[in-house]
Design an enzyme around this catalytic site. Structure first.
Site, PDB file in Angstrom:
ATOM      1  N   SER A 294       2.071  -2.826   7.805  1.00 48.44           N
ATOM      2  CA  SER A 294       1.306  -1.844   7.034  1.00 48.44           C
ATOM      3  C   SER A 294       1.703  -0.430   7.395  1.00 48.44           C
ATOM      4  CB  SER A 294      -0.193  -2.034   7.295  1.00 48.44           C
ATOM      5  OG  SER A 294      -0.934  -1.050   6.612  1.00 48.44           O
ATOM      6  N   ASP A 295       1.876   0.380   6.371  1.00 51.91           N
ATOM      7  CA  ASP A 295       1.980   1.814   6.579  1.00 51.91           C
ATOM      8  C   ASP A 295       0.633   2.306   7.078  1.00 51.91           C
ATOM      9  OD1 ASP A 295       3.220   4.382   6.365  1.00 51.91           O
ATOM     10  OD2 ASP A 295       2.044   4.723   4.558  1.00 51.91           O
ATOM     11  N   LYS A 296       0.619   3.369   7.873  1.00 49.09           N
ATOM     12  CA  LYS A 296      -0.641   3.893   8.408  1.00 49.09           C
ATOM     13  C   LYS A 296      -1.326   4.828   7.423  1.00 49.09           C
ATOM     14  CE  LYS A 296      -0.748   7.377  11.276  1.00 49.09           C
ATOM     15  NZ  LYS A 296      -1.654   8.337  10.561  1.00 49.09           N
ATOM     16  N   THR A 297      -0.631   5.902   7.059  1.00 46.50           N
ATOM     17  CA  THR A 297      -1.246   6.972   6.294  1.00 46.50           C
ATOM     18  C   THR A 297      -1.603   6.514   4.886  1.00 46.50           C
ATOM     19  OG1 THR A 297       0.039   8.587   7.549  1.00 46.50           O
ATOM     20  CG2 THR A 297      -0.977   9.351   5.513  1.00 46.50           C
TER      21      THR A 297
ATOM     22  N   THR B 167      -3.142   3.916   3.976  1.00 44.36           N
ATOM     23  CA  THR B 167      -3.293   2.474   3.839  1.00 44.36           C
ATOM     24  C   THR B 167      -4.313   1.960   4.842  1.00 44.36           C
ATOM     25  OG1 THR B 167      -0.990   2.341   3.160  1.00 44.36           O
ATOM     26  CG2 THR B 167      -2.063   0.284   3.787  1.00 44.36           C
TER      27      THR B 167
END
Length: 907
Positions: free
Chosen positions: A340-343, A345
Site C-alpha cells: 500500500s502507498d501511504k499518502t 491510502t
C-alpha cells in the site's frame, strides 16, 4: 546556437552527471542556451531532431480481434471441431446449435470484460497543453508539445509544469508533487546545485512534468521532454509491464487442457474398439464419438464462470469497489500480500496538528483531516480547556492563524478543503478548533516563506496593538529568539527544554513548525529581515502529521486475521513512514528499507529481503515495480494500492491493482484492476471477503458441473464398449449442459459466504481448483449418475420401450438427479439442508426455471422435433424424482463418512 548534445536525453545519458547536480550555468552551457532562450529557428530544428514533447500513443486492438480472442480455448476448439464434423455429415441442426453455444460463450466474455488499456492515454492527458516560454528574448505562449530541451519556461501559480525543468530563478516556489513522488507536502524549490545523489522527492532544484505550481513564481530551462521525463519513464514502465494471468484463469486453462487430453485419448481408443471390434458403421461411430466430445466438454462452464464473476462485480460495486476485469474478483480471494502507498491510502493526505508544545505544557489536538472538529486538551486529560489559564497556547494559535496565507472552505459535497499549502491549512484548522474570541486584525507588511531562510513573517495590528508574527522551522526560530512566552509572560529562553521535548515529537514521526512574536513600537507597516533578530519571543511548536485513516487500522487488523500481510511503500521520509506504520498496527519492531538501499540490492537479494520488511520509504516508481516483482517471485499473490501516477506501473504489474477513486489520478484508475470509490482501505478487506466467497462458489460450481459431464461421457463409453445404442444424442447432451446445468449452477452464485472464511489463510496460488477430494467427489457422483442412468435404461429396454422414450427419460432423470445434487454442493463438508438455505432465493427460482425447461423440451412440438423427445407421464416424473432423492442422500452419506474419517485422522 550549437547542436544539442546527446546527453540531453536521459535514455542516452548513463554515466553523465544528473541535472540536479549541475549548476544553472553549467546546465545552460550543456544545453547550448541562455536566459534569453533559444531562437525560434533553433527550437524548430531541435523539435525535428528530438520529436515532440508528448508520450507515444499505444495501438488499440480492433473489436473483432478482442472478440475472436474469446474463442482461444481448448474446450471451444473441441466444440468447433464437433460443429465441423457434424456439418460434413449433414447434421445441420447439430452444427447450428453447437455454433450458437460457442458464440454465446464468446459474447458473455466479450461484453462482460473490458480489456481496453486507457492508462497511456490518461498519462498523455496529464501533460500541460500550453507553456509560457522565452525565445529569442521574447515571451511567447506555445503548444507544450513543441517544447524542446534548452527552452526557457516561465512558471506561475496554478500552472501544470509542461516538461522536466532545471530551475534557475525562484520566488517562493511551492510545487505539488504527491502524484509523482508520494510526498504529502508541497515542495519548496531552490536553484542551488545538489552535491550528493538524491531520490526523486529530494531533487529540489528540478520541477517535473505533470506536477503543478501551488505558490510562487519561477523560471527554468527544459532539460527533458516527452518520454525522457520522469512521467515518460512511468509511461515506458506501464507499456512494458505484461498482463499477469490470474490464478483462476491458470486453473481453468489447466483444467481445459486435461479434459482435452482425456477426450482425445478416449476418442482414439473408442474408435479402435468400435471400428475394429464391434464393426460400427463409420457414420454411426463418428456421430457417437462427436457425442462423447460434446458430452465431456463442460461448455457451460465458461459462461457460468463469467456470470458468477459478474455477479461478484455487481456486489462489490454496491460496496464501493469497482472491478474493471472480471477475474480480479476471484484473485482477491487468493491475495496474501497488500502493498500500500501511504499518502492518501493509509493516511488522509490532509495534514493535521496533533500536538502543541508551549513553554510549560504539552497539548493534544483531536480530530482528523481538515474538518474543524476536535478538542484541544492537556496531554493525558479529556476535559476542555479553560483558556484563561492557557494564555501562551492561545497566543501561539493566534500567531499561526494570522501569519498564514491559506484559507479553509467547504466544497459542494460537504468536505472541508484547504486553499493554499497543506501545512498552513492544518494551522487554520487548529485555529477553528480552538474557537478563540474574535479579534480585530489589520494585516500590514509580509515576508513570504522561502526555503532559503525557512520562515514567514507578518506585521499587523491586533486590537490596536502593533505586532510581528513569525512562523517557520523550529531550529531557525530558536536561533532568532531570546525569550519564550511562559504562563506569566515572557521569560528567558530554555533552549534545552525545547530541544528535549521536540526530540520526543520527532520520534513520533511528526513534522514540526514553530511560532514567535514581538511587539513593535510605532505605526509603520513595512517589515524587513532585520526586524526579526531582536526581541523575538518564542511561542511554541506544533507537531503535524498526515494522520492514519481510522478505518485503515481496523482493515489492517482484519487482513492480519485473514493471513494477509500489509506492506507500506511510500516516497515519504523513513521516520515518518515507520511512525505511521506503528499507528496503523503493522507492528512494533519496525524498520524501513529506503530507496537508496533498494538500489544497492540486486534482484536475488531483494527477493529474500522483501519478505522481512513491512515499510519501504523514499521509493521511486522503479522501486515499487521491483518490490512487486520480488514478492511475486516468492510465489505471493500481490495487491498494490495507490493514488498517484507514481503507483501506476506497480498497480499494473500486481496481481490486483487497487486505485483510489476520489483522490486517485485517471492514470492510476486505468492501470488498476479495482477502483475504490470511497478511498477507504477497509473496502479492500470487504473485497477480499467477497473474493473468497466467489471462489468458494466457483469451486462448488465446478464440482456440480463436472460429474454430469463425466456421467454423460461414461454413458457413451459404456455403450460403445458393449456395442449398445448411445443413450443420448449430441443435441440432448448440449441441452443438458447449457439449458439445465448452467441454469442450475446459477443458484450457487448466490450462496452466502461460509462461516469463518475470513479466519482462514489465503489459498495457495498454485492450488488446483480440483484437489484430491474434489477429484474423488467428481468420480463418485459421476459413477453414481451413470449407474442410475444405465439401470434405468436397462429396465426400460427390458420393458420394450422405444429409443426416443428411453432417451427422453434418461435425459430427464439425469437432469433431476443433477438438481438434487445441486443441494449437496452448497456445502462441501457439512450437511446441506441448513438455515442458510432460506437465504438463497435463487434455489427456488432455478428449480421453477428447470421445471419449465423440462416441460418445454418434453411437451412442445417444435422441441420434440428438434431434440427427438416424447411426452413424459406423471409416473415418469416421480421415478426421476425418486432417483434424484436417492442421489442426494447417497452424497450426504459420503460426506458424513469423509467428515468422520478426517476427524479421526486429526485426533
Amino acid at each position: 546556437m550549437g547542436s544539442l548534445q546527446p546527453q540531453t536525453r536521459s535514455t542516452t545519458r548513463s554515466t553523465a552527471q544528473p541535472w540536479y547536480r549541475k549548476s544553472t550555468q553549467q546546465t545552460m552551457v550543456d544545453l547550448h542556451t541562455s536566459t534569453a532562450g533559444l531562437t525560434p529557428e533553433e527550437a524548430g530544428s531541435r523539435l525535428l531532431r528530438l520529436g515532440p514533447n508528448a508520450l507515444p500513443a499505444k495501438a488499440v486492438e480492433p473489436i473483432w480481434l478482442r472478440f475472436a480472442r474469446h474463442f482461444n480455448d481448448v474446450l471451444i476448439y473441441i466444440l468447433l471441431a464437433a460443429a465441423l464434423a457434424t456439418a460434413l455429415m449433414g447434421h445441420w441442426t447439430d452444427t447450428l446449435v453447437i455454433i450458437i453455444v460457442a458464440l454465446i460463450n464468446a459474447a458473455i466474455g466479450f461484453f462482460q470484460e473490458n480489456k481496453a488499456e486507457k492508462s497511456l492515454a490518461a498519462l498523455r492527458g496529464m501533460l500541460s497543453s500550453t507553456a509560457r516560454v522565452v525565445r529569442g528574448g521574447q515571451k511567447l505562449e506555445v503548444d507544450a508539445g513543441e517544447l524542446v530541451p534548452g527552452d526557457i519556461v516561465v512558471l506561475r501559480p496554478g500552472d501544470k509544469i509542461p516538461a522536466d525543468v532545471r530551475l534557475f530563478e525562484v520566488h517562493q516556489l511551492q510545487v505539488e508533487e504527491s502524484m509523482l513522488t508520494g510526498e504529502s507536502l508541497t515542495v519548496a524549490k531552490h536553484t542551488e546545485a545538489l552535491d550528493h545523489e538524491a531520490q526523486l522527492a529530494d531533487r529540489s532544484n528540478l520541477a517535473f512534468s505533470g506536477t503543478s505550481v501551488s505558490a510562487g513564481n519561477a523560471k527554468g530551462v527544459v532539460v527533458e521532454t516527452g518520454t525522457a521525463t520522469e512521467l515518460g519513464k512511468i509511461n515506458r514502465m506501464i507499456a512494458t509491464v505484461d498482463e499477469t494471468e490470474t490464478p483462476l484463469l491458470r486453473q481453468i486453462a489447466q483444467l481445459g487442457k486435461r479434459i482435452f487430453q482425456l477426450i482425445i485419448g478416449m476418442m482414439a481408443l473408442l474408435f479402435i474398439i468400435g471400428f475394429f471390434w464391434h464393426d460400427y458403421p463409420l457414420g454411426e461411430l463418428s456421430l457417437s464419438l462427436i457425442s462423447l466430445a460434446v458430452a465431456a466438454v463442460p461448455e457451460g462452464l465458461p459462461a457460468i464462470v463469467s456470470i458468477i464473476l459478474s455477479l461478484g462485480v455487481q456486489r462489490m460495486a454496491r460496496n464501493k469497489a469497482i472491478i474493471r476485469k472480471l477475474p480480479t474478483v476471484e484473485t482477491l480471494g487468493a491475495m496474501n500480500v497488500i502493498c500500500s502507498d501511504k499518502t492518501g491510502t493509509l493516511t488522509m493526505n490532509e495534514m493535521t496538528v496533533k500536538h502543541v508544545l508551549t513553554a510549560n505544557r504539552f497539548y493534544g489536538v483531536g480530530g482528523q483531516s481538515y474538518e474543524p472538529r476536535g478538542r484541544i486538551t492537556l496531554a493525558g486529560a479529556t476535559e476542555a480547556l479553560d483558556w484563561t489559564a492557557h494564555g501562551n497556547l492561545a497566543a501561539f494559535i493566534r500567531a499561526v492563524d494570522i501569519c498564514n496565507d491559506s484559507s479553509l472552505q467547504r466544497d459542494e459535497d460537504g468536505r472541508w478543503t484547504v486553499v493554499g499549502g497543506p501545512t498552513e491549512g492544518a494551522l487554520k484548522v487548529l485555529a477553528r478548533k480552538a474557537e478563540l474570541a474574535p479579534v480585530d486584525v489589520r494585516r500590514l507588511g509580509k515576508i513570504p516563506f522561502d526555503s532559503a531562510y525557512k520562515y514567514m513573517a507578518r506585521r499587523c495590528d491586533v486590537d490596536g496593538e502593533s505586532l510581528i508574527y513569525l512562523k517557520g522551522a523550529p531550529d531557525v526560530l530558536l536561533n532568532m529568539c531570546q525569550q519564550q512566552l511562559g504562563a506569566d509572560g515572557p521569560e528567558a529562553l530554555d533552549r534545552a527544554y525545547w530541544e528535549r521535548e521536540m526530540s520526543h515529537i520527532a520520534e513520533q514521526g511528526l513534522r514540526m513548525l514553530a511560532a514567535a512574536y514581538r511587539a513593535v513600537p510605532g505605526a509603520g507597516g513595512e517589515i524587513a529581515h532585520d526586524d526579526l533578530h531582536q526581541g523575538m519571543v518564542f511561542l511554541g511548536v506544533a507537531g503535524l502529521m498526515d494522520p492514519p485513516r481510522p478505518e485503515a487500522i481496523e482493515a489492517i487488523a482484519l487482513c492480519k486475521q485473514a493471513g494477509i500481510q500489509v506492506k507500506m511503500i511510500t516516497g515519504d521520509h523513513p521516520d515518518t513512514a515507520v511512525a505511521i506504520a506503528r499507528m496503523l498496527g503493522m507492528g512494533n519492531d519496525l524498520r524501513a528499507m529506503t530507496g537508496q538501499e533498494l538500489e544497492q540490492t540486486d534482484d536475488a537479494a531483494l527477493q529474500a529481503l522483501v519478505m522481512h520488511y513491512s515499510v519501504f520509504a523514499r521509493t521511486s516508481p522503479e522501486h515499487k515495480l521491483r518490490l512487486v516483482r520480488a514478492l511475486q517471485a516468492n510465489g505471493q499473490v500481490v495487491g498494490m494500492t495507490g493514488d498517484g501516477v507514481n503507483d501506476a506501473p506497480a498497480l499494473k504489474q500486481a496481481d490486483v491493482g487497487i486505485a483510489m477513486g476520489i483522490k486517485g489520478t485517471e492514470v492510476t484508475k486505468e492501470a488498476a484492476d479495482m477502483v475504490l470509490t470511497d478511498d477507504n482501505f477497509s473496502t479492500i478487506a470487504n473485497a477480499v471477503r467477497e473474493g473468497r466467497r466467489v471462489y468458494d462458489n466457483l469451486k462448488k460450481t465446478v464440482l456440480f458441473i463436472l460429474p454430469t459431464n463425466m456421467a454423460q461421457g461414461l454413458l457413451i463409453v459404456m455403450a460403445l464398449l458393449v456395442g449398445a445404442v448411445v443413450p443420448l444424442s449430441p443435441l440432448q447432451i448440449l441441452w443438458m449442459n447449457m439449458a439445465t446445468s448452467t441454469t442450475l449452477s446459477f443458484a450457487l452464485a448466490f450462496e452466502p459466504g461460509e462461516a469463518g472464511m475470513m479466519r482462514r489463510s489465503p489459498r495457495k496460488a498454485g492450488e488446483s481448483i480440483l484437489n484430491a477430494y474434489a477429484v474423488w467427489r467428481v468420480l463418485f457422483v459421476g459413477v453414481l449418475l451413470t449407474a442410475a442412468a444405465f439401470l434405468l435404461e436397462a429396465w426400460m429396454v427390458a420393458d420394450g420401450q422405444d429409443t426416443d422414450t428411453i432417451r427422453t427419460m434418461v435425459l430427464h432423470t439425469l437432469v433431476t438427479a443433477q438438481w438434487a445434487y445441486l443441494f449437496n454442493c452448497r456445502l462441501q463438508d457439512q450437511f446441506s439442508l441448513n438455515l442458510a438455505l432460506l437465504r438463497n432465493g435463487a434455489l427456488l427460482t432455478v428449480t421453477l426455471g428447470l421445471i419449465l425447461l423440462q416441460c418445454l423440451i418434453s411437451y412442445a412440438p417444435f422441441m420434440q422435433t428438434a431434440f427427438h423427445t416424447v411426452p413424459l407421464s406423471f409416473s415418469n416424473w416421480m421415478v426421476a424424482l425418486g432417483i434424484g432423492v436417492l442421489v442426494f442422500f447417497a452424497v450426504e452419506l459420503e460426506k458424513l463418512v469423509v467428515r468422520r474419517w478426517k476427524a479421526s485422522k486429526s485426533a
